[in-house]
Design an enzyme around this catalytic site. Sequence first.
Site, PDB file in Angstrom:
ATOM      1  CG  ASP A 179       0.025  -0.366   6.952  1.00 41.41           C
ATOM      2  OD1 ASP A 179      -0.524   0.742   6.806  1.00 41.41           O
ATOM      3  OD2 ASP A 179       1.237  -0.490   7.212  1.00 41.41           O
ATOM      4  CE  LYS A 182       1.025   1.752   4.191  1.00 41.83           C
ATOM      5  NZ  LYS A 182       2.184   1.255   4.686  1.00 41.83           N
ATOM      6  CB  ALA A 242      10.663   0.350   2.449  1.00 39.13           C
ATOM      7  CD  GLU A 292       0.586  -5.278   9.752  1.00 36.82           C
ATOM      8  OE1 GLU A 292       1.597  -5.986   9.581  1.00 36.82           O
ATOM      9  OE2 GLU A 292       0.531  -4.084   9.444  1.00 36.82           O
ATOM     10  CB  SER A 332       4.685  -6.309   8.156  1.00 34.58           C
ATOM     11  OG  SER A 332       3.910  -5.187   8.471  1.00 34.58           O
TER      12      SER A 332
HETATM   13  C1  MEV Z   1       2.190   2.759   8.883  1.00 38.33           C
HETATM   14  O1  MEV Z   1       2.056   2.267   7.551  1.00 38.33           O
HETATM   15  C2  MEV Z   1       1.250   3.891   9.115  1.00 38.33           C
HETATM   16  C3  MEV Z   1       1.257   4.515  10.514  1.00 38.33           C
HETATM   17  O2  MEV Z   1       0.168   5.444  10.531  1.00 38.33           O
HETATM   18  C4  MEV Z   1       1.058   3.482  11.593  1.00 38.33           C
HETATM   19  C5  MEV Z   1      -0.333   2.854  11.591  1.00 38.33           C
HETATM   20  O3  MEV Z   1      -1.264   3.387  10.983  1.00 38.33           O
HETATM   21  O4  MEV Z   1      -0.454   1.799  12.210  1.00 38.33           O
HETATM   22  C6  MEV Z   1       2.529   5.267  10.799  1.00 38.33           C
END
Ligand code: MEV
Length: 374
Positions: free
Chosen positions: A191, A6, A134, A180, A139
């Site tokens: 995600d 994503k 990244a 997660e 994950s």
């Molecule tokens: C991680 O892809 C996005 C964050 O907002 C963490 C989350 O939403 O769990 C930083």
Amino acid sequence: MSAPGKIILHGEHAVVYGKPALATSLNLRTTIHLSGNDGSIFILCLPSIDINKAWEVTDLELLYSTIQEGNGSIPSSPDTATLSRLRQFTDAEDGNAKDLAIIVFLYLHSQIIGSRGSLAALRVVVGSDLPVGAGLGSSAAYSVSLAAVLLVLAGQIRQIPNSWTREELGLVNSWAFEAERIIHGNPSGVDNAVSTYGGLILYRKGEALKPARGNSLQVVIVNSHVPRSTKRLVEKVKERLDKYPEIIRPMLESMEALVVKALDTMQGFENSDANVCYDILEELIDINQSQLNVLGVGHLSLEHICLLCQQNDFHCKLTGAGGGGCAFVLIRPDASKEKVKTLIKSIEEAGYMSWLTSIGGSGVTLHESMPLSS
Ligand code: MEV
């Protein structure tokens, strides 16, 4: 089975505090191939992160008999004893991505297939187009495809390509969220939701997911190659919020307003002047990048990438947790091929990796029939 990565267009970090995020699937995917294995050996292989495990099936049966009893239809978090037993079994080090991938596998396998009784010897091979750690949801793509493959194997969701009901997808999404949580501590769930359902979505914790209509944008994704931990960055924002609540809380409100404006603009393409819409989207990208810097999740490499984009007349922001990881650059449809080529050349000459891609694409997908014995 495969599931997509994503990008978060806007709303990362604020989404952890109940604000909305606008996120979309990518056409970079993680694929799991599962087959029966002769004999009594169970194999888990993730070549992209150098995992090649072989266990005696009887050792897994013994391990699973000592941890909490699973029920595939009821997603649950591991209790402390279960987590420490799995950590002990894998000799896990704190925060190590390889160990976490193995622990997540063992947890989902034990809980979905059942932690009591005999197990089939299987060979599970995981391949991925996604860089790890990244910000592109590697994950989540792993957790979603793994949950789906195990739920099919357990007969909890049907083995029918691409026609899962909302309930079946909901079960995949909920198990992936548990995975997660093991990896990231306190994730918002955005995600795994994007990876499960695919497309462009407006996500808010605890609310029904809203698929969003939007112009299919073209972006260049840039990998800074700076490794970072999502868990640590989420903690860092929390520390800043706790220290300066009067300053950071309004910033989260402002990020919410920005998500609403971005979504309005994307949905208004059909009835408005596209140039005006793209001008707004570019400004919102600049503003959101500054907001994320205020939260403390910027990085010099990301500033450098933004500067290279600015010098080539493009707009860019970090995506995901920040602190390194990836950024995306918005490509206007009227940008000439030459101009995009020059941008990509200057990014790559500076030592970063990039992909030109369009956003959107299907969520978790079953591609082939699977062995039905678990
Ligand atoms: C991680 O892809 C996005 C964050 O907002 C963490 C989350 O939403 O769990 C930083």
